[in-house]
Design a protein around this motif. Structure first.
Motif, PDB file in Angstrom:
ATOM      1  N   ILE A   1       0.865  -1.180   0.000  1.00  0.00           N
ATOM      2  CA  ILE A   1       0.000   0.000   0.000  1.00  0.00           C
ATOM      3  C   ILE A   1       0.894   1.219   0.000  1.00  0.00           C
ATOM      4  O   ILE A   1       1.820   1.333   0.805  1.00  0.00           O
ATOM      5  CB  ILE A   1      -0.941   0.018   1.223  1.00  0.00           C
ATOM      6  CG1 ILE A   1      -1.899  -1.176   1.183  1.00  0.00           C
ATOM      7  CG2 ILE A   1      -1.730   1.321   1.283  1.00  0.00           C
ATOM      8  CD1 ILE A   1      -2.802  -1.266   2.394  1.00  0.00           C
ATOM      9  N   ASP A   2       0.621   2.156  -0.915  1.00  0.00           N
ATOM     10  CA  ASP A   2       1.425   3.366  -1.010  1.00  0.00           C
ATOM     11  C   ASP A   2       0.510   4.545  -1.333  1.00  0.00           C
ATOM     12  O   ASP A   2      -0.664   4.362  -1.663  1.00  0.00           O
ATOM     13  CB  ASP A   2       2.505   3.222  -2.076  1.00  0.00           C
ATOM     14  CG  ASP A   2       3.704   4.113  -1.788  1.00  0.00           C
ATOM     15  OD1 ASP A   2       3.537   5.077  -1.009  1.00  0.00           O
ATOM     16  OD2 ASP A   2       4.787   3.854  -2.341  1.00  0.00           O
ATOM     17  N   TYR A   3       1.081   5.752  -1.253  1.00  0.00           N
ATOM     18  CA  TYR A   3       0.315   6.963  -1.501  1.00  0.00           C
ATOM     19  C   TYR A   3       1.043   7.809  -2.534  1.00  0.00           C
ATOM     20  O   TYR A   3       2.279   7.895  -2.537  1.00  0.00           O
ATOM     21  CB  TYR A   3       0.114   7.766  -0.214  1.00  0.00           C
ATOM     22  CG  TYR A   3      -0.764   7.078   0.803  1.00  0.00           C
ATOM     23  CD1 TYR A   3      -2.137   7.266   0.805  1.00  0.00           C
ATOM     24  CD2 TYR A   3      -0.206   6.217   1.751  1.00  0.00           C
ATOM     25  CE1 TYR A   3      -2.937   6.623   1.735  1.00  0.00           C
ATOM     26  CE2 TYR A   3      -1.001   5.568   2.679  1.00  0.00           C
ATOM     27  CZ  TYR A   3      -2.365   5.783   2.671  1.00  0.00           C
ATOM     28  OH  TYR A   3      -3.159   5.152   3.585  1.00  0.00           O
ATOM     29  N   ILE A   4       0.259   8.453  -3.413  1.00  0.00           N
ATOM     30  CA  ILE A   4       0.800   9.292  -4.481  1.00  0.00           C
ATOM     31  C   ILE A   4       0.464  10.736  -4.155  1.00  0.00           C
ATOM     32  O   ILE A   4      -0.703  11.081  -3.918  1.00  0.00           O
ATOM     33  CB  ILE A   4       0.216   8.885  -5.845  1.00  0.00           C
ATOM     34  CG1 ILE A   4       0.516   7.407  -6.113  1.00  0.00           C
ATOM     35  CG2 ILE A   4       0.772   9.756  -6.952  1.00  0.00           C
ATOM     36  CD1 ILE A   4      -0.154   6.885  -7.367  1.00  0.00           C
ATOM     37  N   VAL A   5       1.470  11.595  -4.152  1.00  0.00           N
ATOM     38  CA  VAL A   5       1.311  12.987  -3.748  1.00  0.00           C
ATOM     39  C   VAL A   5       1.220  13.876  -4.983  1.00  0.00           C
ATOM     40  O   VAL A   5       1.488  13.436  -6.110  1.00  0.00           O
ATOM     41  CB  VAL A   5       2.504  13.416  -2.863  1.00  0.00           C
ATOM     42  CG1 VAL A   5       2.544  12.605  -1.594  1.00  0.00           C
ATOM     43  CG2 VAL A   5       3.827  13.276  -3.621  1.00  0.00           C
ATOM     44  N   PRO A   6       0.799  15.151  -4.825  1.00  0.00           N
ATOM     45  CA  PRO A   6       0.678  16.056  -5.973  1.00  0.00           C
ATOM     46  C   PRO A   6       1.969  16.197  -6.758  1.00  0.00           C
ATOM     47  O   PRO A   6       3.069  16.119  -6.219  1.00  0.00           O
ATOM     48  CB  PRO A   6       0.273  17.382  -5.317  1.00  0.00           C
ATOM     49  CG  PRO A   6      -0.441  16.986  -4.083  1.00  0.00           C
ATOM     50  CD  PRO A   6       0.272  15.759  -3.597  1.00  0.00           C
ATOM     51  N   GLY A   7       1.807  16.423  -8.059  1.00  0.00           N
ATOM     52  CA  GLY A   7       2.934  16.551  -8.959  1.00  0.00           C
ATOM     53  C   GLY A   7       3.266  15.276  -9.700  1.00  0.00           C
ATOM     54  O   GLY A   7       4.050  15.299 -10.655  1.00  0.00           O
ATOM     55  N   ASN A   8       2.674  14.148  -9.284  1.00  0.00           N
ATOM     56  CA  ASN A   8       2.902  12.860  -9.921  1.00  0.00           C
ATOM     57  C   ASN A   8       1.722  12.520 -10.831  1.00  0.00           C
ATOM     58  O   ASN A   8       0.629  13.085 -10.717  1.00  0.00           O
ATOM     59  CB  ASN A   8       3.080  11.764  -8.878  1.00  0.00           C
ATOM     60  CG  ASN A   8       4.361  11.944  -8.080  1.00  0.00           C
ATOM     61  OD1 ASN A   8       5.450  11.641  -8.531  1.00  0.00           O
ATOM     62  ND2 ASN A   8       4.217  12.450  -6.856  1.00  0.00           N
ATOM     63  N   SER A   9       1.970  11.608 -11.728  1.00  0.00           N
ATOM     64  CA  SER A   9       0.941  11.203 -12.689  1.00  0.00           C
ATOM     65  C   SER A   9       0.673   9.710 -12.562  1.00  0.00           C
ATOM     66  O   SER A   9       1.563   8.931 -12.201  1.00  0.00           O
ATOM     67  CB  SER A   9       1.373  11.544 -14.117  1.00  0.00           C
ATOM     68  OG  SER A   9       2.617  10.926 -14.419  1.00  0.00           O
ATOM     69  N   VAL A  10      -0.574   9.324 -12.876  1.00  0.00           N
ATOM     70  CA  VAL A  10      -0.998   7.927 -12.825  1.00  0.00           C
ATOM     71  C   VAL A  10      -1.716   7.611 -14.121  1.00  0.00           C
ATOM     72  O   VAL A  10      -2.577   8.395 -14.575  1.00  0.00           O
ATOM     73  CB  VAL A  10      -1.931   7.662 -11.623  1.00  0.00           C
ATOM     74  CG1 VAL A  10      -2.309   6.190 -11.569  1.00  0.00           C
ATOM     75  CG2 VAL A  10      -1.260   8.087 -10.333  1.00  0.00           C
ATOM     76  N   TYR A  11      -1.391   6.482 -14.728  1.00  0.00           N
ATOM     77  CA  TYR A  11      -2.044   6.106 -15.993  1.00  0.00           C
ATOM     78  C   TYR A  11      -2.058   4.606 -16.142  1.00  0.00           C
ATOM     79  O   TYR A  11      -1.383   3.889 -15.407  1.00  0.00           O
ATOM     80  CB  TYR A  11      -1.352   6.756 -17.197  1.00  0.00           C
ATOM     81  CG  TYR A  11       0.133   6.615 -17.217  1.00  0.00           C
ATOM     82  CD1 TYR A  11       0.737   5.509 -17.810  1.00  0.00           C
ATOM     83  CD2 TYR A  11       0.952   7.585 -16.636  1.00  0.00           C
ATOM     84  CE1 TYR A  11       2.097   5.380 -17.834  1.00  0.00           C
ATOM     85  CE2 TYR A  11       2.316   7.462 -16.659  1.00  0.00           C
ATOM     86  CZ  TYR A  11       2.890   6.355 -17.260  1.00  0.00           C
ATOM     87  OH  TYR A  11       4.263   6.224 -17.279  1.00  0.00           O
TER      88      TYR A  11
END
Length: 969
Positions: free
Chosen positions: A959-969
């Motif tokens: 389980i991880d978290y993605i912070v602002p400035g990153n992209s997901v696709y």
């Protein structure tokens, strides 16, 4: 003079041999012996009187001005300030109730043993026994034992606080002897005054020193000059001109500069450390020489065998009483700070060697209190005797005491770690020797002698065979041979072995975390304060029973907020103009005129001027008539005063009705008065108006009815007249926004520090998770440690996400600073590489480093960075490659989407609608391993399509978290 220099050289040589052969006797012991020997020789050879020590003719009062700032500032400046603050309650308990109770008890015993002593003589003697100076044994605690850091800070803190306490109480006894202070409340008032004023003076000079150091941090000579002069200036000014306690002021100043020490270059820091250390040693030696010389000349001829026995008894009684006082307060000490064990308490009792400061105060008090020669000699003898015996016995036997208590034993994990390091070093030596033997110029060297000289001694054992088989240390690699098939099978450890293996593995994890923190600091991702806190947490975990970092303290940092800041900020924001009720314009014309008048800035300025003029008039009246400078009645002034008082009252009354009319939107009572009293400032103005009404009534009543204006005018009436000045409190409303911004900035800076600390901690946990399979072989232990690390990591990540959501500017500020520091670190490495390559000489390199240092100072000046606009975030995405046409085209066709908590963007097997770029908030990503995918990975090497998951985690749920400035696709 010549004798002093000879003794300094001898003490330096003696100190060298003491350190070389690990002898625990402090150098000051030999200084006392040399002074005694010279004093005894002087009594038999009169020609030696011309060679008295340097400070022998200098008054004790002047020596204090030299000695106290050096000793106090050195200890305060180089103490671990974060640990000092954390265990400050324990230090205060040891320094006040325990030390003072010990001194009072010893004083009472001395009055019983010697009937010539009065009660206050015993109290002064007990007070002089209180100061401790643990610098003599501090290096022994740090070198001999590996689990006494908490004790060393306790002893250093006691040395700091007891010096200030003794100075304060010594001055109180001086005031009592001359009759200045008699009652108990006078003692309390004087004590509170000197302590508070000392803290304020130290804080003020700390602010000045911090400002000067930050502005001149690139100039080594200027910084050194500031750091050398300010401690003496702080002590002298606070003691002589302000009437504060100079020791308290220097302690506060030293603690503030200790926080600022991270901004000083490492070379300057090292230079300052050695300077203050050598200066303290020099003063210790000089004072010991003078005291022992004086004792040998003045006291020694009058001594008997009974006196020496009594000194030994006093020494034993002091440490017995000190131990009993520690035992009495042990329940309280065990519940404060980090707690205290019985062994640590014994170390605190034993290692409290006496300070030379007590010896100075004996001579000074004999002059101040006009004590008889016999009592002075007895008191002097016992103080010097306790000081000498504490150095000789306590200091000399400290290593043995630590060994008996078991605090000098090296743990199994540390042995294992040191053995690994030694093996690595010897392997490196072996390879180097093999390479050098192939060198045609070095082939004829004496390699037997080379191997003999380069044979390193094991730090933890006196005689250690480095090449011996030490597999017994590595319990994780023990195997059992099957008697039938002769196959080696993993040995199943016992419960005791499993516990030791777990502890050993946890020690490796802590070492890996420490390495990760150091790497982050070297790369500019972490500040000096953060690495100090995290490294301290690692060291505390190494000494703890469970060998684990507890994240509760870090979690509290995210939730806590200083009570004073919270209280002030809430009340200031409540009084801000933006939080007041909006006032509507009245419907009637004359009320609208009043509204526009009241809302103008010039109206407020005029009212401030009116209040100031009224204050001037009232002060003139009180000064020249009420106090009695003019006993006669001046009719002209009286009439003028009454007229002006009435005029000012009319103006205040007119202001009141003007505001009521301005607030009356429709109805006078409900809208006018109701809106008026909703404002805090209006309530203050109305209270001042009521007092002005009472003042006007009483003034005219005394003059017209009683005709006794200046004869019966009381102090209460003067206070009522001056109370009109509270209208000036409205000026506070002008600075309210600035105060609110300052409070917000203070809270945000603290939260930014916590955010950076949490982010560095999470990075360290992730680095350890990457290396965990290679560090721990036992599966059960590895899973146990992994679960703990992942749980702690997720807790801190969630807290970081909350901060980023509620206060995004804090996260942006921290990330911006980290990026700048990383870039500057890379530039620094480039400069060093250019210097090594020969492109830059020393002068050019220093110029560039100074320029780089100035850029680094700008990082600390960044208070807040506002979050970037979505277009800026979109532009800075890494895979955009800076193509403006592509960026503009994609941004014009982008769609802003908002999601509620727990919403799912896409799941495994679904095709995403597009590329998601996180602008604000957090995205949670969860990965569950699939058997078919893993089989494909093992057979064909086909990698799973998963972002933010490393190859070592494919077989585990993540389980991880993605912070602002990153992209997901």
């Amino acid at each position: 003079m010549m004798f002093t220099f000879i003794c300094l050289i001898l003490v330096a040589i003696i100190q060298y041999f003491l350190l070389k052969y690990s002898i625990g006797i402090p150098y000051a012991t030999f200084a006392l012996i040399l002074g005694y020997v010279y004093g005894l020789l002087e009594t038999h050879f009169q020609t030696l009187e011309n060679f008295e020590p340097i400070l022998s003719n200098l008054p004790s009062e002047e020596i204090i001005y030299i000695y106290v700032p050096v000793v106090v500032f050195r200890m305060a400046f180089y103490t671990d300030i974060h640990s000092f603050i954390r265990i400050l309650p324990q230090i205060l308990v040891i320094s006040f109730p325990i030390s003072l109770l010990t001194g009072c008890t010893i004083g009472m015993i001395m009055t019983i043993l010697d009937t010539k002593w009065e009660y206050w003589h015993g109290m002064v003697f007990g007070l002089l026994c209180t100061p401790t100076y643990t610098a003599y044994v501090m290096h022994l605690l740090k070198e001999t034992s590996t689990c006494t850091k908490h004790v060393t800070i306790l002893l250093e803190g006691e040395s700091l606080v007891t010096v200030a306490t003794v100075v304060i109480f010594n001055n109180l006894f001086t005031f009592y002897s001359v009759g200045y202070v008699v009652h108990w409340y006078q003692f309390v008032c004087v004590y509170v005054r000197v302590v508070i004023s000392g803290v304020l003076c130290g804080y003020l000079f700390g602010l000045v020193g911090r400002f000067l150091v930050r502005k001149t941090s690139t100039e080594a000579k200027t910084v050194i000059g500031i750091m050398l002069g300010l401690p003496f200036l702080t002590f002298t000014l606070s003691r002589n001109f302000i009437g504060a306690n100079g020791s308290v002021a220097v302690i506060v100043f030293g603690c503030m500069m200790a926080v600022e020490r991270v901004t000083i270059w490492e070379r300057m820091n090292l230079l300052l450390f050695h300077f203050w250390q050598e200066l303290a040693i020099l003063l210790d030696v000089l004072i010991c020489l003078n005291i022992s010389h004086y004792n040998a000349v003045k006291v020694w001829p009058n001594l008997t065998t009974a006196d020496f026995i009594l000194v030994l008894v006093t020494y034993i009684m002091y440490y017995v009483v000190r131990f009993l006082c520690f035992l009495l307060f042990s329940p309280l000490l065990s519940r404060l700070g980090s707690g205290i064990t019985f062994k640590s308490m014994l170390v605190c009792v034993w290692c409290a060697t006496k300070s030379p400061f007590s010896l100075l105060l004996v001579i000074l008090n004999s002059i101040r209190f006009h004590v008889s020669d016999n009592i002075t000699i007895t008191m002097y003898l016992h103080i010097v005797g306790i000081h000498f015996l504490s150095l000789l016995i306590n200091g000399g036997l400290t290593p043995l005491a630590l060994k008996i208590l078991g605090m000098a034993d090296i743990s199994l994990a540390r042995h294992v770690n040191m053995n690994n390091c030694i093996k690595h070093i010897f392997l490196k030596r072996k390879k180097t020797i093999a390479v050098l033997k192939m060198n045609k110029y070095l082939a004829a060297a004496n390699w037997t002698l080379i191997q003999e000289i380069t044979n390193m001694k094991h730090p933890y054992t006196r005689q250690s065979d480095i090449n011996a088989d030490q597999d017994d240390w590595f319990m994780e690699h023990q195997y059992t041979e099957c008697p039938e098939c002769k196959e080696e099978l993993p040995h199943e450890p016992t419960a005791r072995q499993l516990k030791d293996m777990t502890k050993e593995a946890k020690m490796r994890i802590l070492k890996a975390k420490k390495i990760s923190y150091s790497r982050q600091y070297e790369n500019g991702m972490m500040s000096c304060e953060n690495i100090r806190i995290l490294t301290q947490a690692v060291e505390m975990a190494m000494d703890a029973e469970d060998v684990t970092i507890v994240v509760d303290g870090l979690c509290k940092r995210f939730h806590e907020q200083r009570c004073c800041y919270k209280f002030l900020r809430n009340h200031v924001q409540r009084m801000l103009p933006s939080n007041r009720m909006n006032i509507r314009q009245p419907r009637k014309y004359h009320r609208r005129v009043c509204y526009h008048i009241v809302r103008r800035k010039h109206f407020e300025i005029i009212m401030y001027c009116v209040v100031l003029l009224n204050m001037v008039l009232i002060i003139i009246n009180i000064t020249y008539y009420s106090i009695g400078h003019h006993t006669g009645k001046n009719e002209t002034f009286l009439v003028l005063y009454l007229i002006l008082t009435f005029v000012f009252y009319v103006i205040y009354l007119g202001e009141f009705f003007l505001r009521i009319m301005a607030y009356s939107w429709i109805r006078l009572w409900r809208d006018g008065f109701g809106t008026y009293f909703k404002s805090t400032w209006n309530v203050i103005d109305f209270f001042a108006l009521c007092l002005a009404t009472v003042d006007l009534f009483l003034t005219y009543y005394n003059e017209i009815v009683k005709n006794s204006f200046h004869t019966d005018r009381s102090v209460a009436l003067d206070i009522i007249s001056l109370s009109r000045a509270i209208k000036l409190l409205r000026l506070f409303g002008e600075v309210q926004p600035a105060i609110a911004r300052y409070l917000d900035t203070s809270v945000d800076s603290r939260m930014a520090f916590t955010y950076e600390l949490g982010k560095c901690y999470v990075t360290g946990e992730e680095d350890v998770l990457e290396m965990l399979p290679y560090m721990v072989d036992n599966g059960k232990i590895r899973e146990q440690i992994k679960k703990k690390i992942e749980d702690d990591r997720l807790i801190i990540i969630k807290l970081l996400g909350v901060v980023q959501k509620e206060k995004p500017w804090i996260a942006i500020t921290v990330k911006t600073k980290q990026a700048i520091r990383t870039i500057l670190h890379a530039m620094n490495e480039a400069i060093e590489h250019l210097k090594i390559s020969g492109w830059l000489d020393d002068f050019e390199c220093n110029k560039m480093l100074i320029s780089l240092r100035e850029l680094s100072n700008k990082v600390s000046m960044i208070q807040s960075v506002t979050p970037s606009a979505p277009r800026v975030i979109f532009k800075e995405v890494a895979w955009m490659a800076g193509d403006k046409e592509v960026i503009n085209f994609l941004f014009d066709h982008a769609v802003v989407k908002k999601f509620d908590p727990e919403n799912v963007l896409f799941e495994e097997g679904n095709v995403a609608e597009g590329i998601y770029i996180v602008v604000s908030g957090l995205l949670k990503i969860s990965y569950v391993p699939n058997k078919d995918v893993l089989d494909s990975l093992k057979v064909f090497g086909r990698l799973p399509v998963v972002d933010y998951i490393s190859c070592s985690q494919y077989e585990e749920s993540v389980i991880d978290y993605i912070v602002p400035g990153n992209s997901v696709y």
